[in-house]
Design an enzyme around this catalytic site. Structure first.
Site, PDB file in Angstrom:
ATOM      1  N   LEU A  64       0.597  -1.694   0.229  1.00  0.00           N
ATOM      2  CA  LEU A  64       0.408   0.146  -0.210  1.00  0.00           C
ATOM      3  C   LEU A  64       1.088   0.898  -0.118  1.00  0.00           C
ATOM      4  CD1 LEU A  64      -3.431  -1.278   2.715  1.00  0.00           C
ATOM      5  CD2 LEU A  64      -2.963  -0.957  -0.152  1.00  0.00           C
ATOM      6  N   GLY A 105       2.299  -6.137   8.035  1.00  0.00           N
ATOM      7  CA  GLY A 105       2.146  -4.646   7.888  1.00  0.00           C
ATOM      8  C   GLY A 105       1.445  -4.423   6.442  1.00  0.00           C
ATOM      9  N   ASP A 106       1.793  -3.140   5.547  1.00  0.00           N
ATOM     10  CA  ASP A 106       0.951  -3.271   4.611  1.00  0.00           C
ATOM     11  C   ASP A 106       1.379  -3.360   3.300  1.00  0.00           C
ATOM     12  OD1 ASP A 106       3.255  -2.005   4.518  1.00  0.00           O
ATOM     13  OD2 ASP A 106       2.254   0.169   3.158  1.00  0.00           O
ATOM     14  N   GLU A 107       1.767  -5.130   3.420  1.00  0.00           N
ATOM     15  CA  GLU A 107       2.981  -5.586   2.331  1.00  0.00           C
ATOM     16  C   GLU A 107       1.831  -7.441   2.494  1.00  0.00           C
ATOM     17  OE1 GLU A 107       6.521  -6.135   0.561  1.00  0.00           O
ATOM     18  OE2 GLU A 107       6.566  -7.372   1.969  1.00  0.00           O
TER      19      GLU A 107
END
Length: 183
Positions: A64, A105-107
């Protein structure tokens, strides 16, 4: 005699219940509690299986863009909503053609049987649609890197992830709204 049989059955019943509990815990550990996607361990097992069976498979990494800013500006609950929505959009895009996971996380990560059939532009469009959260339209954006397994000298998941990671960072450097395939 009946007491003897009952005494021998009770421990077996206890172990069966214990085994069921452990199986459920293991299954839940392979799922991210926020998004419901597979964790790295759960996704890896599925991805390796799919790569062995489908020579046109591809591995994707999704990160993201500006997630920290979204989190800092709108709060962690909005960030969680963005992660959950991204997961839903990625899961929907994969459908029966593949499987998605959250690395942390955002992965996010995905593997699909055939990238051409999956239409990467559709995923890019989906991941860039705003999210309506508590009456506010939150901008979402993602960088996507993809690697077709057939293009690798040695078609391993590790090499595909490395190539998809490089393609993702190239997309981040090239554009805010982009995706890129390796090679």
């Amino acid at each position: 005699m009946e007491a003897h049989i009952a005494a021998s059955i009770l421990p077996l019943l206890g172990w069966a219940v214990h085994g069921g509990i452990l199986t459920r815990r293991l299954a839940s550990a392979r799922r991210d509690p926020l998004t419901g996607l597979h964790t790295r361990a759960g996704w890896t097992a599925r991805a390796e299986h799919l790569l062995r069976r489908h020579p046109h498979a591809a591995v994707l990494l999704v990160d993201l863009d500006h997630f920290k800013t979204l989190n800092d500006t709108h709060g962690h609950a909005a960030g969680d909503a963005a992660l959950a929505e991204t997961a839903d959009r990625l899961r929907t895009w994969c459908g029966r053609n593949g499987t998605a996971g959250r690395l942390g996380g955002d992965e996010f990560v995905a593997v699909v049987r055939d990238l051409a059939a999956a239409d990467l532009d559709t995923l890019t469009t989906a991941l860039h649609r705003p999210l309506l959260y508590e009456g506010v339209s939150l901008p979402l954006a993602a960088s996507i890197g993809a690697c077709r397994i057939a293009e690798l000298p040695v078609p391993t998941l590790t090499d595909a992830l490395t190539a998809a990671d490089a393609a993702m960072y190239a997309a981040k450097g090239r554009t805010r709204r982009g995706s890129r395939t390796s090679h």
